[in-house]
Design an enzyme around this catalytic site. Structure first.
Site, PDB file in Angstrom:
ATOM      1  N   LYS A 136      37.463 -16.111 -41.545  1.00  0.00           N
ATOM      2  CA  LYS A 136      36.269 -16.046 -42.386  1.00  0.00           C
ATOM      3  C   LYS A 136      36.554 -15.123 -43.548  1.00  0.00           C
ATOM      4  CE  LYS A 136      31.499 -14.388 -41.831  1.00  0.00           C
ATOM      5  NZ  LYS A 136      30.462 -14.144 -40.823  1.00  0.00           N
ATOM      6  N   GLU A 150      31.665 -23.450 -45.328  1.00  0.00           N
ATOM      7  CA  GLU A 150      31.582 -22.980 -46.708  1.00  0.00           C
ATOM      8  C   GLU A 150      30.181 -22.467 -46.942  1.00  0.00           C
ATOM      9  OE1 GLU A 150      33.514 -23.730 -50.118  1.00  0.00           O
ATOM     10  OE2 GLU A 150      32.163 -22.019 -50.258  1.00  0.00           O
ATOM     11  N   GLY A 151      30.091 -21.276 -47.399  1.00  0.00           N
ATOM     12  CA  GLY A 151      28.765 -20.756 -47.726  1.00  0.00           C
ATOM     13  C   GLY A 151      28.935 -19.839 -48.893  1.00  0.00           C
ATOM     14  N   THR A 152      27.854 -19.310 -49.379  1.00  0.00           N
ATOM     15  CA  THR A 152      28.017 -18.362 -50.467  1.00  0.00           C
ATOM     16  C   THR A 152      28.695 -17.101 -49.941  1.00  0.00           C
ATOM     17  OG1 THR A 152      25.746 -17.768 -50.030  1.00  0.00           O
ATOM     18  CG2 THR A 152      26.171 -19.096 -51.959  1.00  0.00           C
ATOM     19  N   ILE A 174      36.606 -25.241 -42.501  1.00  0.00           N
ATOM     20  CA  ILE A 174      35.600 -25.722 -41.553  1.00  0.00           C
ATOM     21  C   ILE A 174      34.215 -25.211 -41.898  1.00  0.00           C
ATOM     22  CG2 ILE A 174      37.145 -26.112 -39.618  1.00  0.00           C
ATOM     23  CD1 ILE A 174      36.408 -23.366 -38.555  1.00  0.00           C
ATOM     24  N   GLY A 226      31.249 -17.033 -48.086  1.00  0.00           N
ATOM     25  CA  GLY A 226      32.686 -17.209 -48.184  1.00  0.00           C
ATOM     26  C   GLY A 226      33.126 -18.424 -47.408  1.00  0.00           C
ATOM     27  N   GLN A 227      34.395 -18.757 -47.555  1.00  0.00           N
ATOM     28  CA  GLN A 227      34.894 -19.919 -46.836  1.00  0.00           C
ATOM     29  C   GLN A 227      35.340 -19.552 -45.435  1.00  0.00           C
ATOM     30  OE1 GLN A 227      36.724 -19.082 -49.808  1.00  0.00           O
ATOM     31  NE2 GLN A 227      36.297 -20.750 -51.247  1.00  0.00           N
ATOM     32  N   VAL A 228      35.289 -20.541 -44.554  1.00  0.00           N
ATOM     33  CA  VAL A 228      35.819 -20.369 -43.210  1.00  0.00           C
ATOM     34  C   VAL A 228      36.891 -21.430 -42.989  1.00  0.00           C
ATOM     35  CG1 VAL A 228      35.267 -20.206 -40.767  1.00  0.00           C
ATOM     36  CG2 VAL A 228      33.546 -19.609 -42.465  1.00  0.00           C
ATOM     37  N   ASP A 241      19.376 -13.143 -35.787  1.00  0.00           N
ATOM     38  CA  ASP A 241      19.474 -14.497 -36.329  1.00  0.00           C
ATOM     39  C   ASP A 241      19.896 -15.471 -35.235  1.00  0.00           C
ATOM     40  OD1 ASP A 241      19.124 -16.423 -38.228  1.00  0.00           O
ATOM     41  OD2 ASP A 241      21.071 -16.146 -39.180  1.00  0.00           O
TER      42      ASP A 241
END
Lengths: 260, 518
Positions: free
Chosen positions: B54, B33-35, B31, B37-39, B163
């Site tokens: 996560k 994706e970022g640098t 659900i 890591g995946q979720v 943030d």
């Protein structure tokens, strides 16, 4: 870090004295004795302390590192978790958790500078690998409270700031025991103030009474601290030299583990 | 975690100490994706409970377990509140894992680590950007109240989120809103006067004091972000979409007026004030620009978007504002409509399909409808679009893409904001061209500069910035004064802080559109 000790994981994880300083079955199989277990922990606490002096981190980081170290061995055996590797790794992890990161390569460099014994020398990858195991062994509970801040506040309150240096040193020495795993930090601070005030002939009865703390606990902690001094050290208060622990005994104990 | 009571046998299959294996969960779908890591959305096999996993990426980490993850774990372990995302546990996978493509995931240290969170269906931005979505006023009040309650709790516990933005506010189908992504958060103490990095908070939500370079700040930074979100909810679109830092400040000044020693005592002493000194004074136009807001909303917004952080309203006082105690009252979260879940990663597929459709349409020279713009809220209750969520057994991503040929309404579709990350996060390896006034025209990126990327790397000032640091000034007892509190922070590892920052962050924040699951 949590604003409130009572709501912290540290508080919830305080252990019963009977659950601390217990030899893991695996270590017992290797023939490690209770006494040797204690000695290794003291020795490695000193090791962390010396290493920290080299890499120059704040006192708080050292205290956290030693707490991690002692917490690990309430659950894990020294046979599986080589104390000579766990100790620097605790310092490494604590430096991150306390926001003053020390590079792994610096630690490795200073260990090599400090220790000629091959068995203490590790590479970066060993530390990084152990860090993961350590995090798991600590169950990712990384916040530790220390007696230092309470000590200063209490001394201020008692109007005995002249005892600060003496009491501070006593608090440092409590990390050579497992007290931090058992008692709330402010109780340890109180015990150190109690010892300091008795040795320096300060009248504190009224002040302690007003605090409404359980003086039995304070006195028990104080006795533990004094017993420790009697046993392992010269009476520094009277200017006697520190007896220390003979290196052969430590090496003999560590050799039983035969990990590396 | 799975700990048996003393003296009891641990009946779980999991060990009594240490973490459980990720094998206790069945990954359902990715659900996010970022640098970072995946979720994944996952199901706990034993209980059937749906959670979010996560993954903490370990490759590219020369320094072992990432300090950002340590910060996040430390903070999440101490926060327990209904409006703060709950870290349920941390699980590990014992052996090297393969990623979806079957490649080894590059993790040198065996095993991987996952943070297990409660599963949430939406994030606020995604929800607000749904085509045709309009929030009713009681719904906005309900979300705002929860946001402020959660934030107040963080601030009381001496945590700055740093943030706050729509995509980090997760919403479940019970209408509950929770603060998420504490990857930039850190502890503060009101009595310490250490320095913190000013490279935090997504640009559009970043307060003027950070843009002017302050390194001493507190909870007020989060409250500015809350004000931006509040206005965005009422207005229907982001109110301060700056493309870079100077433009962001200009936009703020155009709306809130220019700061001076009268409305903001001390502002002229801020590090970068002289670089950004407005050329001409401008007057505050908040009431003019948002005159269509109701009186109480406007009063509250005025106090949130106050330039001087010392005069800005606190979360606690905001909760006492008339706005929340006048009709229409905030609704009960449970009364809110339920929406079909949508996560960025899932909608990406839809988006691709949409793009293809658009391409086809272009080729056929069909005229496009105007891109969907967010709509202002409905002023009465009860007219919320009743979008019923499909049954739980129906995989969401199989739902047909919304039949709107228009440009994607989701903010995920196209990063809302300056194209590409660089201007939002210029220091993520993509210099936006000498923004930092103190570095003059030295281009060549922020990576080697004195400023770490926003918050991820340990700030260069880390040491003195922490609460409870040090001991009594002037050293400690003879013989024990290791690492005396006066130890200068630029010491042997100072360089490491700077060197590591960019690598750890490496533009991960460029992928902001991915939302709170990162």
């Amino acid at each position: 870090m949590a604003a409130n000790f009572w709501a912290s994981s540290h508080c919830k994880q305080l252990l019963d004295p009977d659950d601390v300083d217990v030899l893991q079955p695996l270590d017992r199989e290797r023939g490690l004795t209770q006494e040797e277990f204690k000695l290794i922990k003291i020795h490695m606490t000193n090791h962390i302390w010396k290493l920290a002096q080299q890499v120059k981190v704040r006192q708080r980081v050292i205290a956290t590192a030693v707490t991690y170290f002692r917490r690990v061995y309430t659950r894990k055996s020294m046979t599986e978790y080589d104390p000579r590797l766990v100790a620097p790794t605790c310092l490494y992890l604590a430096s991150k958790a306390e926001e003053s990161t020390v590079q792994a390569r610096l630690l490795v460099f200073y260990i090599k500078k400090m220790c000629s014994d091959e068995k203490y020398r590790f590479e970066i990858k060993d530390i990084l690998e152990m860090e993961m195991k350590l995090l798991e062994a600590l169950d990712y509970y990384l916040i530790v409270f220390h007696p230092y801040r309470a000590l200063l506040q209490l001394l201020q309150d008692a109007g005995m700031t002249d005892l600060t240096h003496f009491a501070w040193g006593l608090v440092n020495d409590t990390y050579k025991m497992d007290l931090i795993l058992i008692y709330p930090p402010y109780m340890i601070a109180l015990a150190c103030i109690y010892i300091a005030s008795v040795l320096k002939d300060k009248e504190t009865t009224a002040w302690f009474e007003e605090l409404r703390v359980d003086m039995n606990v304070v006195k028990n902690i104080s006795i533990e601290i004094l017993d420790f001094y009697d046993y392992y050290k010269g009476d520094t208060c009277k200017g006697e030299p520190v007896k220390g622990i003979p290196e052969e005994r430590i090496n003999a104990a560590l050799n039983k583990l035969a990990t590396k | 975690m799975a700990v048996a009571a003393p003296g009891q046998l641990n009946l779980d299959e999991s060990p009594s100490w240490g973490s459980r294996s990720v094998d206790c969960f069945e990954k359902l779908e990715q659900i996010g994706e970022g640098t970072y890591g995946q979720v994944y959305m996952a199901k706990e096999i034993r209980t059937g409970e749906i959670v979010a996993l996560k993954k903490i990426r370990m490759d590219n980490e020369r320094e072992g377990f990432p300090i950002t993850a340590i910060r996040e774990i430390k903070i999440l372990k101490k926060l327990h509140h209904e409006n703060v995302i709950q870290l349920k546990e941390i699980v590990t996978s014992p052996g090297p894992e393969k990623d979806e493509q079957g490649k080894p995931d590059g993790n040198k240290y065996k095993g991987s680590i996952y943070m297990v969170f409660e599963y949430m269906d939406h994030d606020l931005t995604g929800l607000a950007d749904r085509p045709g979505m309009r929030f009713a006023v009681p719904q906005i009040k309900c979300y705002m109240k929860q946001l402020l309650t959660g934030l107040h709790y963080c601030h009381v516990n001496q945590v700055l989120h740093r943030d706050i933005k729509g995509s980090n506010l997760l919403i479940d189908n019970e209408g509950n809103l929770k603060l998420a992504d504490f990857g930039l958060a850190r502890s503060f103490s009101s009595d310490h006067n250490g320095n913190l990095t000013n490279r935090v908070i997504t640009l559009w939500y970043r307060p003027p004091e950070l843009l002017l370079g302050t390194t001493k700040y507190g909870p007020a930074v989060d409250m500015w972000s809350v004000g931006c979100i509040f206005a965005e909810l009422l207005h229907g679109k982001p109110i301060l979409p700056g493309k870079n830092e100077p433009e962001q400040l200009t936009k703020i000044f155009e709306l809130c007026g220019t700061p001076d020693e009268i409305n903001w005592p001390g502002v002229t002493k801020l590090p970068w004030y002289n670089n950004f000194k407005p050329s001409r004074p401008m007057k505050r136009r908040v009431r003019e620009v948002f005159k269509h807001f109701d009186r109480h909303a406007l009063d509250l917004l005025e106090r949130m978007l106050t330039l001087d952080p010392n005069q800005r309203i606190s979360a606690k006082d905001a909760l006492d504002a008339e706005y929340f105690w006048n009709d229409p009252l905030p609704c009960d979260p449970k009364s809110l409509p339920k929406y079909e879940s949508s996560h960025e990663f899932q909608t990406k597929k839809k988006r691709q399909q949409q793009r293809q459709q658009e391409e086809t349409a272009k080729r056929q020279k069909l005229q496009h409808p105007q891109p969907h713009a967010r709509l202002p809220p409905i002023q009465q209750t009860g007219q919320v679009h009743p979008q019923i969520r499909p049954g739980p057994s129906q995989p969401i991503h199989n739902a047909p893409p919304p039949q709107m040929a228009a440009a994607p309404g989701h903010h995920y579709g196209k990063p809302r904001g300056p194209s590409g990350g660089p201007s939002r996060y210029p220091q993520g390896g993509n210099p936006s061209g000498g923004y930092n006034p103190n570095r003059g025209g030295q281009g060549g990126g922020y990576t080697s500069g004195p400023y770490p990327p926003p918050g991820r790397g340990p700030p260069p000032y880390a040491g003195s910035g922490m609460p409870g640091t040090g001991g009594p000034r002037g050293g400690s007892a003879a013989g024990y004064g290791v690492g005396a509190p006066n130890y200068p922070q630029g010491g042997p590892y100072g360089a490491s802080n700077q060197g590591r920052g960019p690598n750890m962050m490496g533009g991960s924040r460029n992928q902001q559109q991915y939302g709170g699951w990162q």
